[in-house]
Design an enzyme around this catalytic site. Structure first.
Site, PDB file in Angstrom:
ATOM      1  CB  SER A 101      -0.949  -0.058   1.195  1.00 23.73           C
ATOM      2  OG  SER A 101      -1.873   0.975   1.137  1.00 23.73           O
ATOM      3  CG  ASP A 241      -2.820  -0.504  -2.479  1.00 25.40           C
ATOM      4  OD1 ASP A 241      -2.643   0.639  -2.002  1.00 25.40           O
ATOM      5  OD2 ASP A 241      -3.554  -1.349  -1.940  1.00 25.40           O
ATOM      6  CG  ASP A 243      -6.225   0.708  -0.834  1.00 22.71           C
ATOM      7  OD1 ASP A 243      -5.302   1.539  -0.970  1.00 22.71           O
ATOM      8  OD2 ASP A 243      -6.325  -0.025   0.168  1.00 22.71           O
TER       9      ASP A 243
HETATM   10 MG    MG Z   1      -3.509   1.296  -0.157  1.00 18.70          MG
END
Ligand code: MG
Length: 449
Positions: A101, A241, A243
């Protein structure tokens, strides 16, 4: 007495430095354990981010899955939301994302996903963990091994995301993917939505040469300057990543996490899930348009609450937002498009943000070795409230949250992924925020030593 084996999964799956915590062996064992828990059958969708260690870990994890009988849908280098999406839309039995992340380049991690696109719950992670610790992997002979199918799901994902939004005017948007997993997708999808796009750091590179993968203001000065110098309507930055996303307004200012969440909560309306560390401005901005329910920090807790409450939207102030009308996996790309859609309909982001009530908010962290966290938090729970003049209550939904009589609050919680204790607070005035900050930090420094 038998000692408890060490925990492998933290608040965001398995996470740590490559080669020390996250190793080839652990990736293979995680693949074996997941296949074992799935009964040695079914299909698992696997993706990875741009880190230098990601392909190695993906290969090891896939080898473990195949060895214990699962078939693999290999998605390649994709953002995390595509793994959640692929798992749910392809009817896979699980999803796996290799990513750390927002953590720095030497880190990596493994995160598991359910067939509905929701992250594995702690109880499911414990099950995987105990299979790894026991080494009780399913045995398969040569005729029972899994096979790999490669699949590019990017166009299908982009079409479906684009069907969820409608821009009402052409915006100029600067997108900074931080050389992470959204590099090939986020700029393209914004162009296809009708925006004019300028990119920064939008080529995959596991050394993260442009900026640190964490999208916090101190890493985004280039993005802020570019938004200003090009006269753009909006700047977007993703974490490694994707998100998550954060926004820069048309004046080049970093959009407050809480205010942006508050604006989106009001735009969507209904039942809104957020975490214990979110500002009171979310409740105030939503007003009569819905109801705010607070839960533990971590996107899996937000996702669980969305499912339990049948909620309309959920988000953490970090910019991790979940859109249950699309998928139960946090999605920084859809989130960014929805912010752009809001701006295209309702006017400049700077003016929208300025309308949201603002309380001084401080987020800080103090180094604390992992092995001291438990003892430090026990002392915080029993002693910290007594340091303040006017405490009203102590809650422990997640960490320790102390509220003051006028509504100000401070939350102290150990980081699940790094050797820090995190402090988040909100004061009704600047002075009060400063005072709560000073008292909390000097107390923590004293007891951590
Ligand atoms: Mg992330």
């Amino acid at each position: 007495m038998k000692e408890n084996p060490p925990r492998l999964f933290g608040t965001s799956g398995i996470r740590g430095r490559f080669g020390e915590v996250v190793t080839l062996e652990l990736a293979a064992d995680t693949g074996r354990a997941l296949a074992t828990v799935l009964g040695g059958r079914g299909r698992v969708a696997v993706g990875y981010d741009t880190r230098t260690s990601s392909q190695l870990l993906e290969n090891a994890l896939i080898a473990g899955l195949l060895e214990c009988g699962c078939d693999v849908i290999r998605l390649g280098m994709v953002p995390t939301p595509l793994v959640g999406y692929a798992t749910s839309r392809l009817g896979a039995d699980a999803g796996v994302m290799i990513t750390a992340s927002h953590n720095p380049a030497p880190y990596n991690g493994i995160k598991l996903w359910n067939p509905d696109g929701m992250a594995y719950r702690p109880s499911q992670e414990r099950e995987i963990e105990s299979v790894i610790h026991e080494g009780s992997f399913l045995k398969r002979e040569w005729d029972g091994l899994g096979s790999i199918r490669e699949m590019d799901i990017t166009s299908r994902y982009m079409d479906e995301v684009l069907s969820m939004v409608k821009m009402e005017r052409e915006l100029k948007v600067v997108i900074d993917c931080g050389c992470g997993a959204a590099s090939h997708i986020s700029p393209l999808i914004f162009r296809r939505s009708g925006c004019s796009v300028i990119t920064l750091n939008s080529h995959p590179d596991g050394f993260f040469p442009g900026r640190d993968p964490e999208p916090v203001p101190e890493n985004l000065s280039e993005l802020m300057e570019t938004v200003k110098s090009t006269g753009a309507d909006l700047g977007i930055a993703h974490d490694g990543d994707a998100d998550r996303m954060v926004a820069i307004d048309d004046k080049g200012r970093f959009a407050s996490f809480d205010k942006l969440l508050a604006l989106m909560a009001r735009e969507i309306g209904g039942k809104i899930i957020t975490t214990v560390d979110a500002s009171l401005c979310v409740d105030e901005c939503l007003g009569d348009c819905g109801e705010v329910i607070r839960t533990r920090v971590g996107d899996v807790h937000v996702a669980n609450s969305i499912a339990e409450e049948n909620a309309d939207f959920g988000g953490e102030p970090s910019g991790t937002w979940l859109h249950p009308d699309f998928c139960m996996c946090p999605d920084g790309i859809l989130s960014a498009l929805r912010v752009a859609e809001l701006v295209s309909k309702k006017g400049s982001l700077s003016s929208l943000l300025d309308e949201v009530p603002s309380y001084p908010n401080i987020r800080d962290k103090i180094p604390c070795p992992d092995e001291r966290k438990k003892d430090v938090m026990e002392r915080v729970a029993s002693e910290l409230a007594g340091q303040f003049r006017d405490p009203a209550g102590v809650e422990s939904i997640d960490g320790v949250r102390i509220s003051m009589r006028d509504g100000s609050w401070v939350l102290v919680r150990p980081s699940g992924t790094e050797p820090y204790i995190r402090v988040t607070l909100e004061g009704k005035t600047d002075e009060e925020a400063r005072e709560i900050h000073e008292i909390t930090l000097s107390y923590l420094e004293k007891i951590i030593g």
